[in-house]
Structures are given as structure tokens and as C-alpha cells.
Design an enzyme around this catalytic site. Structure first.
Site, PDB file in Angstrom:
ATOM      1  N   ASN A   7     -45.943  20.532  31.211  1.00 66.21           N
ATOM      2  CA  ASN A   7     -46.683  19.829  30.161  1.00 66.21           C
ATOM      3  C   ASN A   7     -47.173  18.489  30.722  1.00 66.21           C
ATOM      4  OD1 ASN A   7     -47.163  17.939  28.018  1.00 66.21           O
ATOM      5  ND2 ASN A   7     -46.206  19.354  26.603  1.00 66.21           N
ATOM      6  N   HIS A  10     -48.292  13.537  29.242  1.00 66.51           N
ATOM      7  CA  HIS A  10     -48.007  12.125  29.541  1.00 66.51           C
ATOM      8  C   HIS A  10     -48.779  11.570  30.736  1.00 66.51           C
ATOM      9  CE1 HIS A  10     -45.596  11.841  26.126  1.00 66.51           C
ATOM     10  NE2 HIS A  10     -44.784  12.812  26.510  1.00 66.51           N
ATOM     11  N   ARG A  18     -54.696   2.338  29.808  1.00 62.71           N
ATOM     12  CA  ARG A  18     -55.709   1.440  30.363  1.00 62.71           C
ATOM     13  C   ARG A  18     -57.116   1.773  29.865  1.00 62.71           C
ATOM     14  NH1 ARG A  18     -54.390  -1.725  34.960  1.00 62.71           N
ATOM     15  NH2 ARG A  18     -52.391  -2.595  34.403  1.00 62.71           N
ATOM     16  N   HIS A  43     -51.245  19.468  24.747  1.00 60.77           N
ATOM     17  CA  HIS A  43     -51.140  19.443  23.279  1.00 60.77           C
ATOM     18  C   HIS A  43     -52.231  18.521  22.752  1.00 60.77           C
ATOM     19  CE1 HIS A  43     -48.311  18.608  19.580  1.00 60.77           C
ATOM     20  NE2 HIS A  43     -49.506  19.050  19.229  1.00 60.77           N
ATOM     21  N   ARG A  45     -53.212  16.692  20.044  1.00 55.43           N
ATOM     22  CA  ARG A  45     -52.662  16.212  18.768  1.00 55.43           C
ATOM     23  C   ARG A  45     -53.773  15.749  17.842  1.00 55.43           C
ATOM     24  NH1 ARG A  45     -47.571  14.723  17.478  1.00 55.43           N
ATOM     25  NH2 ARG A  45     -45.946  15.350  18.929  1.00 55.43           N
ATOM     26  N   ARG A  49     -53.331  11.117  20.657  1.00 50.22           N
ATOM     27  CA  ARG A  49     -52.602  10.017  21.320  1.00 50.22           C
ATOM     28  C   ARG A  49     -52.496  10.222  22.829  1.00 50.22           C
ATOM     29  NH1 ARG A  49     -46.572  11.077  18.966  1.00 50.22           N
ATOM     30  NH2 ARG A  49     -47.720  11.051  17.019  1.00 50.22           N
ATOM     31  N   GLU A  70     -51.103  23.760  23.019  1.00 48.00           N
ATOM     32  CA  GLU A  70     -50.283  23.598  21.815  1.00 48.00           C
ATOM     33  C   GLU A  70     -51.169  23.065  20.703  1.00 48.00           C
ATOM     34  OE1 GLU A  70     -47.076  20.990  22.693  1.00 48.00           O
ATOM     35  OE2 GLU A  70     -46.145  22.390  24.066  1.00 48.00           O
ATOM     36  N   THR A 101     -42.649  16.219  19.214  1.00 47.15           N
ATOM     37  CA  THR A 101     -42.472  17.333  18.273  1.00 47.15           C
ATOM     38  C   THR A 101     -40.979  17.484  17.976  1.00 47.15           C
ATOM     39  OG1 THR A 101     -44.344  18.315  19.416  1.00 47.15           O
ATOM     40  CG2 THR A 101     -43.204  19.704  17.829  1.00 47.15           C
ATOM     41  N   GLU A 151     -41.121  30.145  21.189  1.00 44.83           N
ATOM     42  CA  GLU A 151     -40.573  29.103  22.058  1.00 44.83           C
ATOM     43  C   GLU A 151     -39.464  28.423  21.268  1.00 44.83           C
ATOM     44  OE1 GLU A 151     -43.130  26.924  24.569  1.00 44.83           O
ATOM     45  OE2 GLU A 151     -41.882  25.127  24.544  1.00 44.83           O
ATOM     46  N   HIS A 192     -38.419  21.511  25.235  1.00 45.13           N
ATOM     47  CA  HIS A 192     -38.244  20.216  24.576  1.00 45.13           C
ATOM     48  C   HIS A 192     -36.992  19.491  25.049  1.00 45.13           C
ATOM     49  CE1 HIS A 192     -38.676  16.910  21.850  1.00 45.13           C
ATOM     50  NE2 HIS A 192     -39.910  17.313  21.743  1.00 45.13           N
ATOM     51  N   GLY A 193     -37.246  18.351  25.662  1.00 48.75           N
ATOM     52  CA  GLY A 193     -36.145  17.489  26.106  1.00 48.75           C
ATOM     53  C   GLY A 193     -35.401  18.021  27.320  1.00 48.75           C
TER      54      GLY A 193
HETATM   55  N1  PXP Z   1     -42.691  22.760  24.311  1.00 58.72           N
HETATM   56  C1  PXP Z   1     -43.300  22.347  23.168  1.00 58.72           C
HETATM   57  C2  PXP Z   1     -43.734  23.379  22.184  1.00 58.72           C
HETATM   58  C3  PXP Z   1     -43.543  20.970  22.937  1.00 58.72           C
HETATM   59  O1  PXP Z   1     -44.144  20.577  21.804  1.00 58.72           O
HETATM   60  C4  PXP Z   1     -43.155  20.048  23.936  1.00 58.72           C
HETATM   61  C5  PXP Z   1     -43.411  18.576  23.729  1.00 58.72           C
HETATM   62  O2  PXP Z   1     -44.708  18.295  23.464  1.00 58.72           O
HETATM   63  C6  PXP Z   1     -42.566  20.525  25.102  1.00 58.72           C
HETATM   64  C7  PXP Z   1     -42.322  21.882  25.252  1.00 58.72           C
HETATM   65  C8  PXP Z   1     -42.173  19.601  26.233  1.00 58.72           C
HETATM   66  O3  PXP Z   1     -41.170  18.741  25.822  1.00 58.72           O
HETATM   67  P1  PXP Z   1     -40.720  17.585  26.808  1.00 58.72           P
HETATM   68  O4  PXP Z   1     -41.894  16.709  27.028  1.00 58.72           O
HETATM   69  O5  PXP Z   1     -39.613  16.919  26.060  1.00 58.72           O
HETATM   70  O6  PXP Z   1     -40.264  18.247  28.068  1.00 58.72           O
END
Ligand code: PXP
Length: 239
Positions: A7, A10, A18, A43, A45, A49, A70, A101, A151, A192-193
Site C-alpha cells: 500500500n 503514504h 509539500r 486508496h 479517499r 488526503r 480500495e 480505516t 480481507e 492493517h497494522g
Molecule cells: N488493507 C486495507 C483494506 C486498508 O484499508 C489498509 C489501510 O489503508 C491496509 C490494508 C494497510 O494498512 P497499514 O497501512 O496499517 O499497513
């Protein structure tokens, strides 16, 4: 072999800080693929953002990049997604005040909407996935809604592991969901995480076919990519 989706949201967060063009998420997507990623997740959004519309257009139109887009249930986002034809989609919930999320979809509240969205993407032969909390009922409903994949939201497990709290109960929930989903012929992904520890723990579950990881991978890459870049600057500045 489990697949690894990266993903890159970021990368866009840093660029947007910037208001410039660097670092470019498309460059990151190409490089991540070169480095062994199996797919790239972005994603779009509703508040834009991080990933912007132009990123979606550029990344989805590069046919060498398998893109997992996403999206929330928002009609405008849906339209953009259908137009740009990613390889895969993952439907996720979105709340305005959340940092990320923070949970899975509320399937029972949005059944008709989600079924309709899944139908639209399946017609275009786009793989569909639902981001859900690890509970058996949501796995069952995901099948009912005709999703190809689920997922599982691993945020709770990740939090417990990081805080060194008792996580066996949550892990067992995830294991049960994986087994049940596989019996229904639903492919299981997890995300996630996730970091090194949690990915290692989950890697033992054979029915998880794909990990989608963002924040930790980008964070580690910044830390441990520093060596190469500092060396390069030392060389340039001392020529
Ligand atoms: N999977 C999904 C569906 C998500 O929404 C996210 C976060 O946007 C991630 C995976 C990745 O999560 P992380 O950035 O915490 O690794």
C-alpha cells in the site's frame, strides 16, 4: 507462496506535505513491483488526503502494475473506480474523523449497496474483495454478497501484539474465519497494522493468500533506505 501487496498511500502523504510532485506514487509503484511486490494498493479517499485522482489515472493505466484500488461506498468514488478499471478492488468503510480505516465494513447495514457494487465490478472482470472484521457472520454474508475475496482487518491483533497483550483469542478468531472462508471458496487476505511480528504470526495460517501492508513498510523503507541516499548526497556535495 503468499502474495504481498504494497500500500503506497503514504508516499502520497509525504508528497502532499509539500504540495509538490515528489515523491511520485507512480514511481514508487513501479519500483515496488521491481523489488518483488505482487500488487500495489491505493486508496482513493473521499477527502483525498493522500492518493489523488491523477494518481489513480496514472497508476491504473500502467498495465504492468497489478492495482488493488480500495474504495468506499461513495457514488463518485465508485464512478472513478469503474472508469479506471483497476485489476482488483477492495471495498472498505470510511469515516471522516478516522486516522486510518479503523474497522471492517458494516455488511448488514449496506447489503444491497455492496451487492450492487460487487456486481458492477464483476461484470468488468475485476476481482472484488470486502474488508471485514474477523467474525464468522461477516464471512458468511460476504459469500452471500458474491465477493471473490475477503480481507480480514488485522488491526486488533496488531494492537494486542504490539502492546504485548493476550492475543490468542483474536488470533483464533482469525484462524476460524480463514477456515470458514476457504470452505466457502472465498479467498482470504489480511491487512492493517501489520509489521514483522504480526506478519510472521499470520504467515502460519495456510488459508491466508495475500497480505496488504502499507504504513510499516513505507516507514521501514524510509529508515533503512537512508543509507543509500545519504551516501549519494555525500558524493554529490563533495565533487
Ligand atoms: N488493507 C486495507 C483494506 C486498508 O484499508 C489498509 C489501510 O489503508 C491496509 C490494508 C494497510 O494498512 P497499514 O497501512 O496499517 O499497513
Amino acid at each position: 507462496m503468499k502474495r504481498l501487496g504494497i500500500n503506497i498511500d503514504h508516499i502520497a502523504t509525504i508528497r502532499n506535505a509539500r504540495g509538490s510532485l515528489h515523491p511520485d506514487p507512480l514511481v514508487a509503484a513501479k519500483y515496488a513491483m521491481q523489488c518483488g511486490a505482487n500488487s500495489i494498493t491505493i486508496h482513493l479517499r473521499e477527502d483525498r488526503r493522500h492518493i489523488k485522482d491523477l494518481d489513480v489515472i496514472k497508476i491504473c493505466s500502467n498495465k504492468k502494475i497489478p492495482v488493488n484500488l480500495e474504495l468506499s461506498l461513495n457514488k463518485k468514488i465508485l464512478k472513478i473506480a469503474l472508469k479506471n478499471k483497476p485489476n482488483y478492488i477492495c471495498i472498505v468503510p470510511e469515516n471522516r474523523k478516522e486516522i486510518t480505516t479503523e474497522g471492517g465494513l458494516n455488511l448488514s447495514k449496506n447489503k444491497a449497496k455492496i451487492k450492487n457494487i460487487i456486481g458492477k465490478f464483476k461484470k468488468k472482470k475485476i476481482r472484488t474483495s470486502l474488508f471485514i472484521n474477523p467474525n464468522l457472520n461477516d464471512v458468511r454474508v460476504s459469500k452471500e454478497l458474491n465477493a471473490d475475496c475477503i480481507e480480514l482487518h488485522t488491526g486488533k491483533l496488531s494492537h494486542l501484539v504490539k502492546k504485548k497483550k493476550f492475543f490468542t483469542y483474536e488470533l483464533n478468531n482469525i484462524k476460524k474465519c480463514c477456515k470458514y472462508a476457504a470452505s466457502l471458496n472465498l479467498e482470504v487476505h489480511a491487512g492493517h497494522g501489520l509489521d514483522y511480528n504480526t506478519t510472521k504470526i499470520l504467515s502460519k495460517i495456510k488459508d491466508i493468500k495475500e497480505f496488504n501492508i502499507g504504513h510499516f513498510i513505507i516507514g521501514e523503507s524510509i529508515l533503512f533506505g537512508l543509507k543509500t541516499i545519504i551516501k549519494k548526497f555525500k558524493k554529490i556535495s563533495n565533487k
